[in-house]
Design a protein around this motif. Structure first.
Motif, short mmCIF file in Angstrom:
data_model
loop_
_atom_site.label_atom_id
_atom_site.label_comp_id
_atom_site.label_asym_id
_atom_site.label_seq_id
_atom_site.Cartn_x
_atom_site.Cartn_y
_atom_site.Cartn_z
N LYS A 17 32.48 32.69 28.92
CA LYS A 17 31.70 33.68 28.45
C LYS A 17 32.09 34.89 29.10
O LYS A 17 31.83 34.90 30.45
N ALA A 18 32.76 36.05 28.77
CA ALA A 18 33.06 37.06 29.55
C ALA A 18 31.96 37.99 29.99
O ALA A 18 30.96 38.24 29.10
N ARG A 19 32.24 38.64 30.94
CA ARG A 19 31.22 39.77 31.47
C ARG A 19 31.44 40.82 30.33
O ARG A 19 32.51 40.85 29.71
N GLU A 20 30.64 42.03 30.32
CA GLU A 20 30.52 42.88 29.31
C GLU A 20 32.14 43.50 29.39
O GLU A 20 32.47 44.08 30.64
N GLY A 21 32.83 43.78 28.27
CA GLY A 21 34.01 44.42 28.15
C GLY A 21 35.24 43.66 28.84
O GLY A 21 36.26 44.31 28.69
N GLN A 22 34.92 42.50 29.24
CA GLN A 22 36.15 41.83 29.94
C GLN A 22 36.94 40.81 28.83
O GLN A 22 37.76 40.02 29.27
N ALA A 23 36.38 40.40 27.63
CA ALA A 23 36.77 39.34 26.81
C ALA A 23 38.28 39.72 26.64
O ALA A 23 39.19 38.74 26.65
N ASP A 24 38.67 40.85 25.95
CA ASP A 24 39.98 40.95 25.64
C ASP A 24 41.19 40.96 27.01
O ASP A 24 42.05 40.17 26.59
N ALA A 25 40.71 41.18 28.21
CA ALA A 25 41.62 41.16 29.14
C ALA A 25 41.73 39.54 29.74
O ALA A 25 42.64 39.29 29.82
N LEU A 26 40.61 38.98 29.52
CA LEU A 26 40.55 37.19 29.86
C LEU A 26 41.61 36.98 28.87
O LEU A 26 42.46 35.82 28.94
N ARG A 27 41.23 37.28 27.36
CA ARG A 27 42.16 36.50 26.27
C ARG A 27 43.82 36.87 26.67
O ARG A 27 44.42 36.35 26.53
N ASP A 28 43.98 38.35 27.19
CA ASP A 28 45.33 38.38 27.34
C ASP A 28 46.07 37.80 28.50
O ASP A 28 47.11 37.36 28.48
N ARG A 29 45.28 37.52 29.43
CA ARG A 29 45.74 36.67 30.45
C ARG A 29 45.82 35.20 30.19
O ARG A 29 46.91 34.70 30.73
N PHE A 30 44.79 34.59 29.73
CA PHE A 30 44.70 33.03 29.59
C PHE A 30 45.15 32.74 28.13
O PHE A 30 45.30 31.40 27.85
N GLY A 32 31.83 37.67 19.75
CA GLY A 32 31.74 38.59 20.72
C GLY A 32 32.52 38.75 21.95
O GLY A 32 33.38 38.82 22.44
N ARG A 33 31.60 38.06 22.98
CA ARG A 33 32.19 38.00 24.22
C ARG A 33 32.79 36.64 24.98
O ARG A 33 33.21 36.45 25.94
N SER A 34 33.01 35.71 23.96
CA SER A 34 33.53 34.54 24.21
C SER A 34 35.01 34.33 24.05
O SER A 34 35.66 34.65 23.23
N VAL A 35 35.66 33.53 24.81
CA VAL A 35 37.12 32.96 24.62
C VAL A 35 37.16 31.50 24.73
O VAL A 35 36.57 31.04 25.73
N ALA A 79 45.57 16.78 31.70
CA ALA A 79 46.18 16.98 33.26
C ALA A 79 46.15 18.19 33.69
O ALA A 79 46.08 18.71 35.08
N GLY A 80 45.99 19.40 32.85
CA GLY A 80 46.10 20.62 33.47
C GLY A 80 44.72 21.44 33.50
O GLY A 80 44.70 22.50 33.68
N LYS A 81 43.91 20.44 33.58
CA LYS A 81 42.34 21.03 33.64
C LYS A 81 41.97 21.59 34.96
O LYS A 81 41.55 22.66 35.01
N ILE A 82 42.29 20.92 36.11
CA ILE A 82 41.93 21.43 37.13
C ILE A 82 42.38 22.94 37.60
O ILE A 82 42.08 23.79 38.19
N ASP A 83 43.93 22.81 37.23
CA ASP A 83 44.66 23.99 37.34
C ASP A 83 44.09 25.07 36.68
O ASP A 83 44.05 26.08 37.26
N LEU A 84 43.64 24.86 35.42
CA LEU A 84 43.35 26.08 34.67
C LEU A 84 41.75 26.63 35.41
O LEU A 84 41.89 27.79 35.49
N LEU A 102 41.02 30.49 36.73
CA LEU A 102 39.85 30.94 36.07
C LEU A 102 38.81 31.36 37.12
O LEU A 102 38.31 32.44 37.25
N THR A 103 38.57 30.62 38.21
CA THR A 103 37.91 31.08 39.32
C THR A 103 38.23 32.48 40.07
O THR A 103 37.36 32.99 40.68
N GLU A 104 39.57 32.32 40.15
CA GLU A 104 39.95 33.68 40.57
C GLU A 104 39.82 34.60 40.14
O GLU A 104 39.46 36.00 40.68
N ARG A 105 39.22 34.86 38.76
CA ARG A 105 38.91 36.00 38.20
C ARG A 105 37.23 35.84 37.81
O ARG A 105 36.86 36.40 36.68
#
Lengths: 308, 277
Positions: free
Chosen positions: A235-248, A255-258, A265-270, A274-277
């Motif tokens: 669930k993205a903060r206001e106005g951040q959803a598109d940026a998150l979608r572009d990155r990940f 609306g605000r979710s991706v 196996a890739g769960k922890i890495d992902l 995500l926590t970096e952002r």
């Protein structure tokens, strides 16, 4: 291999095939059930569960393969002494009382009725023993069916969708009894059409689809082997959803979710990426594949096999 | 536990179910009404050439041929097909009881229902007749004979009803077949024989074959055996006239009934062994 194979199996099913007219009801089905083991046989309606049960009871003769019950042919006297059966829609003569039914089945199984009657207590029907079965609710009939199946401490319990129509409390009590019986050494083979219903109560599952065995093992092992994707919903903060979608990557939803999906196996890495952002993210939800997803995965394997 | 314990368990359950479904009271009530009616209507113009019970035995022999097979088929047609349909049979057949013992138990339980109905109805009507008209020893013997052979006739039709029930996939179909069998055995068979006599005009059929054809039918065999036992003491008419001119001992008629019982049970046994509940 599975837990019980060190012991001699009480039920051995080896390459069994059954054909009705031009319908292949069962094809090359093989598995064993060991003493003390609880195995759930899963499948849609018409997958062949009841047909397999009828073979184990000796009502149907398989066209191919071999079944042994306690070392003997199904339907033989020794096999029938070792097996107890609870059909899907258990029915008893409506005019008889619970006590009469238990006495009757005890005599048919050469068990002293005085030893069998306490089973009414065990399934919670002590008060209803003198009432006619015609006045019982579906759940009470099912409990009476279970009491009947427990007469004479059978080596193998064959339960055909035993908890369908039971309320959650009765269902739990039902599995508590099954647990106890299995601890005393009985093998339990029960059928169900929902994995979520048997989870936590059984040791092993086998999945039948269109007459073929498509999976056999512990739920955890099967879930890992299926490598079903994990779903992560951000669930993205206001106005951040598109940026998150572009990155990940992933897909934008409401609306605000991706929504992202990844290999187990890739769960922890992902998640660490995500926590970096985290300043762009309001919340994260991780959904493991559900039991029904796992079940659907294995059921569909057979259908894909048909198409190929 | 021996197989007899299991047979007894099945028989006792079958009897209880028949009892609670009101079959026992219905069968006993109908048979008592009819035997009372026949006993006292036979006594109507009583110019006592024969005792009241002898006359009653003659008319009851004729009536029982319809009533006993009907009741026997009604209580038995549902016994297996109905249990398979309602799903109660699969549980029983999963237990270590042999199919033969299951069939035997069911037959015994149902025959017990008939035994009580026959014994009660004959006891009540005979006691009433003795009370009203006085004792008739030879007639009483005829009534006892009638009751015992009536039970044998009932057993034959219970066995036939069970055979139909085993062979029918649905209880409704078993009912239809049972009614058909009853019509043929009690009405159409005799009509066909009469037609044969009329067409034959004292030929080979009438002289040589007819007595055998009559005794081959369980109902007729029962009637002929009982009427022959009355030794002309009661008036007979129609097909029953043969009772007094049989070219063989009436005991063969009784043997014929036993043969039917064995044949129907054997056929039922081979069917039930192949039954998939």
């Amino acid at each position: 291999m599975t837990a019980g194979t060190a012991q001699t199996p009480i039920l051995k099913i080896d390459g069994v095939g059954v054909t009705f007219a031009d319908l292949k009801a069962l094809q090359d089905v093989s598995f064993d059930v060991a003493p003390g083991e609880k195995l759930a046989l899963l499948g849609h309606n018409g997958a062949g569960k009841s047909t397999l049960f009828k073979c184990v009871l000796g009502f149907l003769k398989p066209a191919a393969g071999r079944i042994t019950v306690a070392g003997d042919a199904p339907g033989s006297n020794h096999a029938r002494r070792s097996v107890s059966y609870l059909p899907e829609q258990v029915a008893f003569p409506r005019m008889l009382t619970g006590i009469e039914i238990i006495t009757y089945f005890a005599r048919l199984k050469s068990v002293d009725p005085r030893e069998a009657l306490p089973l009414l207590d065990l399934v919670g029907l002590a008060q209803a023993g003198r009432r006619r079965v015609g006045d019982y609710s579906k759940g009470m009939r099912q409990r009476l069916g279970l009491a009947q199946a427990l007469i004479g401490k059978p080596d193998l319990l064959l339960l055909d969708e035993p908890t369908s129509g039971l309320d959650p409390v009765s269902r739990r009590e039902f599995y508590e009894i099954i647990d106890r019986v299995a601890q005393e050494g009985a093998a339990v083979l029960l059928s169900s059409h929902a994995l979520s219903e048997v989870e936590g109560h059984i040791d092993r599952i086998a999945i039948l689809s269109k007459g073929r065995l498509v999976a056999d093992g512990q739920i955890k092992t099967l879930a890992e082997a299926a490598r079903l994707p994990i779903t992560i919903r951000i669930k993205a903060r206001e106005g951040q959803a598109d940026a998150l979608r572009d990155r990940f990557g992933g897909t934008r939803i409401n609306g605000r979710s991706v929504e992202l999906s990844c290999e187990p196996a890739g769960k922890i890495d992902l998640v660490s990426r995500l926590t970096e952002r985290r300043e762009e993210i309001d919340d994260i939800d991780i959904a493991l594949p559900s039991l029904d997803d796992i079940y659907r995965f294995y059921s569909n394997l057979a259908e894909k096999g048909d198409a190929a | 536990m021996s197989p007899f314990t299991k047979i007894a368990a099945v028989a006792s359950i079958e009897f209880r179910v028949a009892l609670r479904n009101r079959w026992l009271i219905l069968a006993t009530g109908v048979m008592t009404l009819f035997s009372l009616a026949l006993t006292f209507s036979g006594a109507g113009g009583l110019e006592l050439k024969a005792g009241i019970l002898t006359l009653a035995a003659a008319s009851l022999a004729t009536l029982s041929v319809y009533l006993i097979p009907l009741i026997a088929l009604l209580i038995s047609y549902d016994s297996i097909a109905g249990e398979v349909e309602r799903g109660t049979m699969a549980l029983v057949m999963a237990t270590p009881i042999s199919r033969g013992a299951l069939l035997a138990g069911k037959a015994l339980g149902l025959i017990a229902v008939l035994a009580i109905a026959i014994a009660a109805s004959l006891t009540i009507s005979s006691a009433a007749a003795i009370f009203a008209y006085g004792m008739d020893m030879s007639g009483l013997a005829a009534i006892v004979r009638l009751g015992l052979t009536g039970l044998l006739l009932g057993a034959v039709f219970v066995a036939i009803g069970l055979m139909i029930s085993v062979a029918s996939p649905r209880a409704g179909q078993a009912a239809a077949v049972a009614i058909g069998v009853w019509l043929v055995a009690t009405v159409l068979y005799d009509l066909a024989l009469l037609a044969g006599i009329l067409a034959d005009k004292e030929g080979v059929f009438t002289k040589a074959l007819f007595p055998y054809f009559v005794t081959a039918n369980p109902g007729d065999a029962f009637r002929i055996f009982n009427l022959a036992g009355l030794e002309n003491a009661a008036p007979v008419s129609g097909l029953d006239g043969i009772a007094n001119t049989l070219p063989f001992s009436p005991l063969y008629a009784l043997a014929g009934l036993f043969a039917w019982l064995v044949a129907a049970l054997t056929a039922g046994y081979f069917q039930i062994r192949r039954l998939t509940p």
